[in-house]
Design an enzyme around this catalytic site. Structure first.
Site, PDB file in Angstrom:
ATOM      1  N   ASN A 208       0.844  -1.199   0.000  1.00 47.62           N
ATOM      2  CA  ASN A 208       0.000   0.000   0.000  1.00 47.62           C
ATOM      3  C   ASN A 208       0.877   1.246   0.000  1.00 47.62           C
ATOM      4  OD1 ASN A 208      -2.519  -1.259   0.036  1.00 47.62           O
ATOM      5  ND2 ASN A 208      -2.494  -1.504   2.253  1.00 47.62           N
ATOM      6  N   LYS A 286      12.628 -15.313  -9.571  1.00 47.50           N
ATOM      7  CA  LYS A 286      11.954 -14.229 -10.281  1.00 47.50           C
ATOM      8  C   LYS A 286      11.096 -14.787 -11.412  1.00 47.50           C
ATOM      9  CE  LYS A 286      12.778 -10.048 -12.983  1.00 47.50           C
ATOM     10  NZ  LYS A 286      13.787  -9.171 -13.600  1.00 47.50           N
ATOM     11  N   PRO A 304      -4.403 -12.000   7.252  1.00 47.92           N
ATOM     12  CA  PRO A 304      -5.086 -11.959   8.547  1.00 47.92           C
ATOM     13  C   PRO A 304      -5.531 -10.540   8.875  1.00 47.92           C
ATOM     14  CG  PRO A 304      -2.708 -12.209   8.846  1.00 47.92           C
ATOM     15  CD  PRO A 304      -2.987 -12.403   7.385  1.00 47.92           C
ATOM     16  N   ASP A 305      -6.664 -10.433   9.536  1.00 46.87           N
ATOM     17  CA  ASP A 305      -7.208  -9.142   9.946  1.00 46.87           C
ATOM     18  C   ASP A 305      -6.735  -8.873  11.380  1.00 46.87           C
ATOM     19  OD1 ASP A 305      -8.793  -6.986  10.786  1.00 46.87           O
ATOM     20  OD2 ASP A 305     -10.406  -7.547   9.401  1.00 46.87           O
ATOM     21  N   ILE A 306      -5.648  -8.125  11.500  1.00 48.15           N
ATOM     22  CA  ILE A 306      -5.019  -7.908  12.804  1.00 48.15           C
ATOM     23  C   ILE A 306      -5.959  -7.160  13.741  1.00 48.15           C
ATOM     24  CG2 ILE A 306      -3.060  -6.848  13.988  1.00 48.15           C
ATOM     25  CD1 ILE A 306      -1.502  -7.165  11.301  1.00 48.15           C
ATOM     26  N   PHE A 324      -7.661   2.361  11.920  1.00 46.31           N
ATOM     27  CA  PHE A 324      -7.669   3.460  10.947  1.00 46.31           C
ATOM     28  C   PHE A 324      -8.424   2.990   9.711  1.00 46.31           C
ATOM     29  CE2 PHE A 324      -4.792   5.563  13.618  1.00 46.31           C
ATOM     30  CZ  PHE A 324      -4.454   6.818  13.101  1.00 46.31           C
ATOM     31  N   LYS A 338     -17.006  -0.248   9.308  1.00 44.41           N
ATOM     32  CA  LYS A 338     -15.783  -0.982   9.662  1.00 44.41           C
ATOM     33  C   LYS A 338     -15.668  -1.133  11.175  1.00 44.41           C
ATOM     34  CE  LYS A 338     -10.756  -0.919   8.948  1.00 44.41           C
ATOM     35  NZ  LYS A 338      -9.630  -0.258   8.245  1.00 44.41           N
TER      36      LYS A 338
END
Length: 401
Positions: A208, A286, A304-306, A324, A338
């Site tokens: 990101n 590669k 995983p969704d921490i 956030f 959320k």
């Protein structure tokens, strides 16, 4: 902040012991009294005379010093200090601390003290990354030991990586944070920051657009209010602040493990921009471009969704869990959904459309969403957003007892 503070400084055996001489000087410049303890191995790198001369105090070395031990000197030393600092903290010293051994003056002092302990690890990168050392680190964190570093860099052995002892001024900042005395004194807050890098092959990754600036600013704000901050950071462009415990990670899986290892905590703030997906099976070589122009298929799986995992913990959940939400449309609506979906207490929402210049920029405009409602903050520097959020966290934890 350090005037008249009493520091018991244990100097372990390693080439980084030379930095401890400068550390003594820096502490005394700030008005602290330093009582030095030099291990047998530490004496191979710096001399008792140089340590004592800089500290202006006797350099203690032997557990069985008859003069001191007639009055149980090791107990007195361990209790008279306001803070015990171990710099450098070698793999051996950390192992003794984790196992509860008391085989020499240094380890006996560490067992006998009733004061907080801050350590500055220093060792070869392979020793730092060894599973045994990482188990010991997890044990020490669980015991409430404070960490300063280690950092990354070139070492005396010629290798480059994590394990380098924090610089003296970084250790001073960590000591000052331990004495913060602010509204978050004695509180432990875990902050995640930066992006994660999910490998596609050895040279490519999914990530990101995050500089880590907001997470670093928040960690500084919490530190300045006296909190003990564990800063779990992905490969960010902005360096971590001094005076916090830094845990560096690359992937979402590593970040989750680091967060779990850092618990228990009073609060968790997930400011990191974690990649939502990773390649199910990253290439070990590669991936080559096919001459016919065929595009390789990437089989993606969810990371995983921490935030959700910690927010929904049945036991050991922090009193305050903050997430956030970086959104590009319907910012508040998406953020409110959320917060409910993840089960966290607060969501800090912001608009990261390219036109705002927020992602990667120096300013932020956020909406703080709680169960009680929403607060729209004006556009501010990320430093000021960090300070405001830190103050709100202090108020919430104070109300929670």
């Amino acid at each position: 902040m350090l005037a008249d503070r009493r520091i018991l400084l244990i100097i372990g055996g390693g080439i980084a012991a030379y930095k401890s001489l400068d550390l003594i000087r820096r502490l005394r410049e700030r008005g602290a009294a330093v009582t030095p303890v030099l291990t047998r191995a530490g004496g191979e790198f710096v001399t008792p005379l140089s340590v004592a001369a800089l500290a202006g105090a006797k350099c203690h070395r032997d557990l069985f010093d008859l003069t001191d031990e007639t009055e149980m000197g090791h107990i007195e030393l361990s209790r008279a200090a306001d803070l015990v600092v171990v710099a450098p903290a070698t793999a051996d010293l950390m192992a003794k601390m984790a196992a509860g051994l008391a085989t020499d003056l240094a380890s006996t002092l560490l067992m006998a003290t009733d004061k907080r302990v801050l350590i500055a690890p220093a060792m070869n990168l392979r020793m730092w990354l060894h599973p045994a050392t990482q188990r010991n680190v997890a044990t020490l964190r669980g015991d409430g030991i404070l960490f300063a570093g280690p950092g990354e860099g070139e070492m005396a052995c010629g290798e480059f990586g994590p394990g380098r002892m924090a610089e003296p001024l970084e250790i001073v900042a960590a000591i000052e944070a331990a004495f913060g005395g602010g509204p978050l004194a004695g509180r432990h807050v875990v902050v995640t920051s930066g992006p994660t890098h999910e490998p596609i092959d050895p040279v490519r990754y999914i990530a990101n657009r995050s500089s880590g600036a907001q997470g670093a600013a928040l960690a500084r704000g919490l530190r300045d209010l006296g909190a003990w901050v564990t800063f779990v950071t992905g490969p960010a462009a902005v360096p971590p602040p001094a005076g916090v415990e830094v845990v560096r990670v690359e992937t979402a899986d590593e970040m989750l493990r680091a967060v779990r290892a850092a618990l228990p905590a009073d609060a968790l703030v997930c400011a990191a921009a974690v990649a939502d997906w990773r390649v199910a099976k990253a290439g070990t070589a590669k991936i080559k471009k096919d001459r016919k122009g065929a595009v390789p298929a990437l089989d993606l799986v969810e990371n995983p969704d921490i935030l959700a995992q910690v927010a929904q913990m049945a036991e050991g959940r922090p009193a305050l869990v903050v997430g956030f939400a970086a959104e590009t449309d319907d910012v508040v609506a998406h953020a409110e959904a959320k917060r409910r979906r993840k089960g966290c207490d607060w969501i800090v929402a912001n608009d990261v459309r390219p036109a705002t210049g927020i992602m990667g920029g120096s300013e932020n405009a956020v909406t703080l969403i709680t169960a009680e409602g929403r607060e729209d903050w004006p556009r501010l520097s990320k430093d000021e957003v960090g300070r405001r959020l830190a103050r709100r966290i202090a108020e919430a934890l104070g109300a929670a007892g």
